[in-house]
Write a protein that holds these residues in place. Sequence first.
Motif, mmCIF file in Angstrom:
data_model
loop_
_atom_site.group_PDB
_atom_site.id
_atom_site.type_symbol
_atom_site.label_atom_id
_atom_site.label_comp_id
_atom_site.label_asym_id
_atom_site.label_seq_id
_atom_site.Cartn_x
_atom_site.Cartn_y
_atom_site.Cartn_z
ATOM 1 N N ILE A 37 0.845 -1.191 0.000
ATOM 2 C CA ILE A 37 0.000 0.000 0.000
ATOM 3 C C ILE A 37 0.880 1.240 0.000
ATOM 4 O O ILE A 37 1.739 1.422 0.869
ATOM 5 N N SER A 38 0.674 2.091 -0.973
ATOM 6 C CA SER A 38 1.454 3.315 -1.079
ATOM 7 C C SER A 38 0.968 4.328 -0.056
ATOM 8 O O SER A 38 -0.233 4.478 0.155
ATOM 9 N N ALA A 49 -4.625 10.282 -2.297
ATOM 10 C CA ALA A 49 -5.412 10.062 -3.500
ATOM 11 C C ALA A 49 -4.957 11.023 -4.589
ATOM 12 O O ALA A 49 -4.473 12.122 -4.310
ATOM 13 N N ARG A 99 -7.187 7.765 -8.336
ATOM 14 C CA ARG A 99 -6.801 6.709 -7.403
ATOM 15 C C ARG A 99 -7.354 7.088 -6.042
ATOM 16 O O ARG A 99 -6.960 8.097 -5.454
ATOM 17 N N GLN A 100 -8.295 6.289 -5.550
ATOM 18 C CA GLN A 100 -8.876 6.532 -4.237
ATOM 19 C C GLN A 100 -8.113 5.707 -3.199
ATOM 20 O O GLN A 100 -7.743 4.569 -3.473
ATOM 21 N N THR A 101 -7.910 6.273 -2.043
ATOM 22 C CA THR A 101 -7.216 5.559 -0.974
ATOM 23 C C THR A 101 -8.213 5.096 0.081
ATOM 24 O O THR A 101 -9.387 5.472 0.064
ATOM 25 N N THR A 131 -9.719 8.096 1.691
ATOM 26 C CA THR A 131 -10.826 8.686 0.937
ATOM 27 C C THR A 131 -12.122 7.922 1.194
ATOM 28 O O THR A 131 -13.173 8.519 1.441
ATOM 29 N N ALA A 140 -9.796 0.338 -3.720
ATOM 30 C CA ALA A 140 -8.892 1.347 -3.180
ATOM 31 C C ALA A 140 -7.469 1.079 -3.658
ATOM 32 O O ALA A 140 -7.061 -0.077 -3.830
ATOM 33 N N GLU A 141 -6.724 2.157 -3.883
ATOM 34 C CA GLU A 141 -5.321 2.154 -4.288
ATOM 35 C C GLU A 141 -5.105 1.831 -5.767
ATOM 36 O O GLU A 141 -3.997 2.007 -6.275
#
Length: 352
Positions: free
Chosen positions: A218-219, A223, A239-241, A244, A318-319
Amino acid sequence: MSLFKVSSPPNRRIIPHILQFRLIASRYSSTSASSIASSFLSKFQSPQSRTQILDANQLQLLSLTLNRQSLFPNSPHLSIATPPAAETPLPPGYHLVYFTPAFLEHELGADGTDTSYNPSAPFTRRMWAGGEVHWPRGKNGKPNPLRVGQEVTETTRVLSAEPKVVKKTGEDMIVVGVEKEFANAEGVAVVDRRNWVFRKALTEPVVSAIAQEQSKSISPAPASSSTESTGSTHIRTLRQTAVTLFRFSALTFNPHKIHYSLPWAREVEGHRDLVVHGPLNLISILDLWRDTRAKTSGDPALLLPESISYRATSPLYAEDEYRVVLEEEGDGAKAQIFNPEGVVAMKAEIKG
């Protein structure tokens, strides 16, 4: 939430924290989807209404959750303490963070969803499948935007409840159509029709092959969003985290666990990662539409389409980086959201 499919065989291992969700399916075997749908529809003959003041803080927090520094071009920066001023119009789709569910935790379903419009067991697994939103025009041909500080009444009607069978699997389900009408002192401002799919409650964990894949790292990056246009085609890469999704769940008071509980999403529902909300994807499409039209359509704060119809077809996670592709067609547009593999996750048609 998005409509999804899990085709791999379930993993039959027992996971302690989900033992409470093992149900005895046989007790419901004599109750058909058709009779449950009919019974459900008969319970909701009268509309339900509630009224609230549209709060500026809620609008400010949504815009920040979407990583937008301001609501409209040249409008004040929202990271400062001052929220949007009274009478600020709501951008299209932003009504989704108002009139949120109001339930105690013990009243929620096993997956965290509110059960206010659930059919009877075993059809209790709700997914947001699609719908359409209309912004009616008045006699002057102009829309009637919802605004900060207005007293607004939401009226909810159940329009339909239909039994369906998934062709590929033979699985029974019930599709419920609900209409939410939002009216201010000027009249009806938004008509939001939603289709919810109700599948049978889980009798055991559904761990698919995709959920068993090794997790990617996971970065820590936030987002991201970038947009490029070529002629009448506009592409926004998003890119949603997990952050978010958590913030959007909080704003919509949506406790569905697939959006914030990684163990639930993977070990119970069979997803690879946290699932991006269906309503969040809808807002992403509408945001791209208004951003690409703002320079040519007068006051950007009053830019509302006549309608949008949309359908969720596959989950987004996500991600992951995914693309929203908007193609202008005359006065309207068509949009598709593609996951990293190029599979369509949502499609929409915008008029006006």
